[in-house]
Design an enzyme around this catalytic site. Structure first.
Site, short mmCIF file in Angstrom:
data_model
loop_
_atom_site.label_atom_id
_atom_site.label_comp_id
_atom_site.label_asym_id
_atom_site.label_seq_id
_atom_site.Cartn_x
_atom_site.Cartn_y
_atom_site.Cartn_z
CG ASP A 36 -42.65 123.36 67.86
OD1 ASP A 36 -42.68 124.47 68.41
OD2 ASP A 36 -41.82 123.05 66.97
CG ASP A 38 -41.39 128.69 64.57
OD1 ASP A 38 -41.64 129.31 63.54
OD2 ASP A 38 -41.55 129.16 65.72
MG LIG Z 1 -40.05 123.87 66.38
#
Ligand SMILES: [Mg+2]
Ligand SMILES: [Zn+2]
Length: 262
Positions: A36, A38
Site C-alpha cells: 500500500d 499512504d
Molecule cells: Mg494506507
C-alpha cells in the site's frame, strides 16, 4: 464519461513506471510483495497532505464530506478548487507530494526486496498514478516495482488541472469504495498464475479486503498501531494467511526477510 477499457486504464496507470506486467525475467516460483502507499510507504496520507494547500476552512469543509462522498470525490474537489480558485497547478501539487517523508526504513526494505531475483514488488493503492509517480521519481525508485502499480489513473489536462479517474467501477464489494476493490486486485494477481505466494503490506481499513483474499501460504504484514491492526480483534479469525505486525521498515525487514529467504 470514463468509458476507458480496463486494460487501457491499467496501461495508462502503469506507463509512467515503464515496466508493469511485462514478461517474467527469471523462471520458477515467484513471490509478489504488494505494498500500500499512504501511511505504509509514506508516513502521511497523500490526499490529506495535498488538501493542506487549501485554506483551512475549505479543507475542513471538504474533509467533513469524506465519510459520505469518499476519497476519490474528496481529492477531485481538492484539485478542482486548488486549480480553479487558487491557481495551484499540477507542478505545485507534485512538489507537495514529493515532500512527503518515507516511513523510516521503508526505502531500505523495498530496495532489499527488489534485489531478490525470485521476488517482485508492486504497489496497490487508492491514491493515484500522479501522486505515486511523483514520489517514486523523487527517490528514483520507479524501477523497483516490476510487478506494476495498481491505482487510480490520473492525468494533467491541457488547462493544467489534474484529473483523477477511478481504477474501476465496482458494486460487488461493500468493504471497498466503488472506485477500487483491493481484494479484486489480489484475486487477479493470484489467478494470473504468475506468483506462487503473495505478501501484502498495509496499514488501513481499505487493506482489509486485500488481506482477506490471501491464502494460507500468503502473508499479511499489518502496521502496528494503525487502523487495520485495530480491526484484527474483530476480523483476525477471518484470515487464512499468516500475519506479522510491524511498526516501521526496519522491523518489517527484520521480520519479513527470514520468511522470504527460508
Ligand atoms: Mg494506507
Ligand atoms: Zn473489496
Amino acid at each position: 464519461m470514463f468509458a476507458i477499457s480496463r486494460s487501457l486504464r491499467l496501461s495508462r496507470c502503469l506507463s509512467p513506471f515503464g515496466r508493469g506486467l511485462s514478461a517474467s525475467s527469471s523462471p520458477g516460483p515467484r513471490t509478489l510483495v504488494a505494498i500500500d502507499f499512504d501511511r505504509t510507504i509514506v508516513e502521511q496520507d497523500s490526499y490529506l497532505a495535498v488538501s493542506q494547500l487549501l485554506p483551512t476552512s475549505q479543507r475542513k469543509e471538504l474533509q467533513d464530506q469524506i465519510p459520505k462522498c469518499g476519497w476519490l470525490s474528496f481529492i477531485s474537489q481538492v484539485l478542482q478548487r486548488l486549480h480553479g480558485e487558487h491557481k495551484v497547478n499540477s507542478a505545485s501539487v507534485g512538489k507537495r507530494v514529493r515532500s512527503l517523508t518515507a516511513v523510516p526504513g521503508m526505502l531500505r526494505v523495498m530496495r532489499q526486496l527488489a534485489r531478490i531475483p525470485e521476488l517482485e514488488l508492486c504497489i496497490v493503492s487508492d491514491a493515484n498514478s500522479f501522486f505515486i509517480g511523483e514520489w517514486l521519481q523523487a527517490y528514483a525508485i520507479e524501477c523497483l516495482f516490476a510487478g506494476g502499480v495498481f491505482t487510480n489513473p490520473a492525468c494533467v489536462q491541457a488547462s493544467g488541472e489534474l484529473l483523477v479517474l477511478p481504477y474501476q467501477e465496482q458494486t460487488d464489494c461493500d468493504l471497498c469504495p466503488s472506485n477500487m476493490c483491493k481484494g479484486s486486485v489480489m484475486d487477479e494477481l493470484t489467478c494470473s498464475g504468475r506468483y506462487e505466494r503473495l505478501i501484502y503490506v498495509g496499514d488501513s481499513c481499505n487493506d482489509l479486503c486485500a488481506i482477506k483474499r490471501l491464502r494460507q501460504k500468503d502473508v499479511a504484514c499489518i502496521r502496528r498501531g494503525f487502523e487495520l491492526h485495530g480491526k484484527m480483534t474483530a476480523h483476525g479469525q477471518e484470515l487464512a494467511c499468516s500475519v506479522l505486525t510491524w511498526r516501521d521498515g526496519h522491523e518489517l525487514e527484520e521480520l519479513l526477510m527470514p520468511k522470504i529467504v527460508a
